[in-house]
Design a protein around this motif. Structure first.
Motif, PDB file in Angstrom:
ATOM      1  N   ARG A 158      51.119   7.491 -27.392  1.00 27.54           N
ATOM      2  CA  ARG A 158      52.577   7.877 -27.586  1.00 27.54           C
ATOM      3  C   ARG A 158      52.923   7.418 -29.058  1.00 27.54           C
ATOM      4  O   ARG A 158      52.127   6.479 -29.570  1.00 27.54           O
ATOM      5  N   TYR A 189      49.176  12.655 -29.519  1.00 23.27           N
ATOM      6  CA  TYR A 189      50.020  11.716 -29.259  1.00 23.27           C
ATOM      7  C   TYR A 189      51.267  12.396 -28.696  1.00 23.27           C
ATOM      8  O   TYR A 189      51.703  13.461 -29.180  1.00 23.27           O
ATOM      9  N   CYS A 192      57.473   8.667 -27.383  1.00 18.56           N
ATOM     10  CA  CYS A 192      57.908   7.614 -26.349  1.00 18.56           C
ATOM     11  C   CYS A 192      58.959   7.870 -25.733  1.00 18.56           C
ATOM     12  O   CYS A 192      59.994   8.737 -26.019  1.00 18.56           O
TER      13      CYS A 192
END
Length: 198
Positions: A158, A189, A192
């Motif tokens: 993340r 990635y 979030c």
């Protein structure tokens, strides 16, 4: 009522002194700069900045780091928080967090270990054999190079805004910096779910 013996009182005083570790364990003038993270302090000897690492002197970056240290420290008085666990490293250098002096006292806002990292002349290396934990005296968002808008961890998939609650838990050793969401995504990635970067 139980009375303490003089020896017991002495032991208590010594133990109380060990609980806190102020940045004024030693005060002295910097007389020589060896490289970006190593210098000599009058009355103490050779000092090595705790938990930071500068490039070697045989590189242009190493010479620039040394010049930065000369500019800020040479001839000035510094205050040292010396490592209470080892004291000295294998080369006999005192492992320390270094503070510049202001008005005869250590200036906590002028932590030189942090300053040299923030300047781009050093990186954080959290050596586990000393008492210090860089995360305790560095705000992780301040470690980001200029233009670094997002962070991730080498142990996670993340990426986050630097002030995200999850970003603040990333160890300096695992910190990965991204200049854009596309760079983070190109390296595998995902955003979030808490701070929701683009």
């Amino acid at each position: 009522m139980m009375q303490l013996q003089p020896a017991a009182i002495l032991v208590l005083v010594i133990l109380m002194g060990c609980v806190t570790s102020p940045p004024d364990e030693f005060r002295g003038r910097v007389t020589k700069v060896v490289d970006g993270d190593t210098f000599d302090v009058e009355g103490l000897g050779r000092v090595r900045l705790a938990d930071v690492d500068c490039p070697e002197m045989d590189t242009e970056a190493g010479r620039a780091a040394a010049n930065y240290t000369v500019y800020w420290l040479f001839g000035r008085t510094v205050w040292l928080d010396i490592d209470d666990r080892r004291g000295r490293d294998d080369y006999g250098r005192w492992i320390s967090v270094v503070y510049l002096e202001e008005n005869g006292a250590p200036n906590r806002a002028m932590n030189f270990n942090r300053m040299i990292v923030d300047s781009g002349h050093a990186v954080v290396k959290d050596f586990k054999d000393n008492e210090f934990n860089p995360a305790e005296w560095w705000n992780l968002s301040s470690l980001q190079p200029v233009g670094c808008a997002y962070v991730g961890s080498a142990r996670s998939s993340r990426y986050h805004y630097p002030d995200c609650e999850w970003a603040e838990k990333i160890s300096p050793d695992n910190l990965v910096c991204f200049s854009s969401p596309s760079e983070a995504r190109s390296k595998g990635y995902m955003p979030c779910r808490v701070c929701k970067p683009p």
